[in-house]
Scaffold this motif. Sequence first.
Motif, mmCIF file in Angstrom:
data_model
loop_
_atom_site.group_PDB
_atom_site.id
_atom_site.type_symbol
_atom_site.label_atom_id
_atom_site.label_comp_id
_atom_site.label_asym_id
_atom_site.label_seq_id
_atom_site.Cartn_x
_atom_site.Cartn_y
_atom_site.Cartn_z
ATOM 1 N N LEU A 81 0.812 -1.214 0.000
ATOM 2 C CA LEU A 81 0.000 0.000 0.000
ATOM 3 C C LEU A 81 0.846 1.264 0.000
ATOM 4 N N GLU A 82 2.142 1.111 0.299
ATOM 5 C CA GLU A 82 3.052 2.263 0.241
ATOM 6 C C GLU A 82 3.368 2.658 -1.199
ATOM 7 N N ARG B 47 1.957 3.988 -4.308
ATOM 8 C CA ARG B 47 0.742 4.675 -4.735
ATOM 9 C C ARG B 47 0.827 5.045 -6.211
ATOM 10 N N ASP C 188 0.655 10.697 -9.305
ATOM 11 C CA ASP C 188 -0.246 11.806 -9.622
ATOM 12 C C ASP C 188 0.365 12.590 -10.782
ATOM 13 N N ARG D 279 10.391 2.673 -3.820
ATOM 14 C CA ARG D 279 9.295 1.977 -3.141
ATOM 15 C C ARG D 279 9.116 0.555 -3.681
ATOM 16 N N SER E 171 8.579 1.816 4.977
ATOM 17 C CA SER E 171 8.217 3.160 4.519
ATOM 18 C C SER E 171 9.337 4.156 4.810
#
Length: 219
Positions: free
Chosen positions: A33-34, A36, A39, A59, A110
Amino acid sequence: MAATYNQIAARGLERISGLSDGLFAVAMTLIVLEIRVPDLGPTHSDAALWTGLVALGPRFLTYLLSFLTLGIFWSGQQTQLNYFARADRHLAWIHLGLLATVALLPFSTSLLADYIELRLALLVYWANIAAFGVFIYGSWAYATRAGLLKEDADARVSAAIRRHMVGAQALYAVGAALCIFSTFLSIAFIVLVQLNFAIAPRSASCRSYRPRMRAATVQ
């Protein structure tokens, strides 16, 4: 003589295994989930998406690192549980300590992903791995001393398990020390160590031992 609560508490191995499987699964989910979706802002293009994906490189790298870490220690814990005849309160709490370090891994992952070039972030991550090793070694040492092992957990089995744990932690320590030169070098070394443990072929000694175990079972 009356039994005390501590003598009868937490004797079910299946409860330790069930809780462990659940927590390992949650940790494996949280680390992904880290990662993403980038954007891209108002401009959508292949070039912008590629740039965003490249930026996520650290990541993806730490996800691979942590997934292998969790997989290896889950396998190690399951190996031990298969050789335990029963549990007791102290063994249960040792495994709860192990699971506490499992729950911490998404944080250290993270942290390393955000500050992958910093030595301290790498050392925090290594400390998490070292804590895994302390608890899983302590589990086997305690179970051996407390007489919680099955009859087939003989001296050769015990030696193989201890040798594997000590060797792995020594290699992880070497990997952590390489951050003196580069954190990326450290991560690459640790990943290679993990891949070796995950996919390396069985040694000749392991192959020679299996027939003896089967023969003993037949007898």
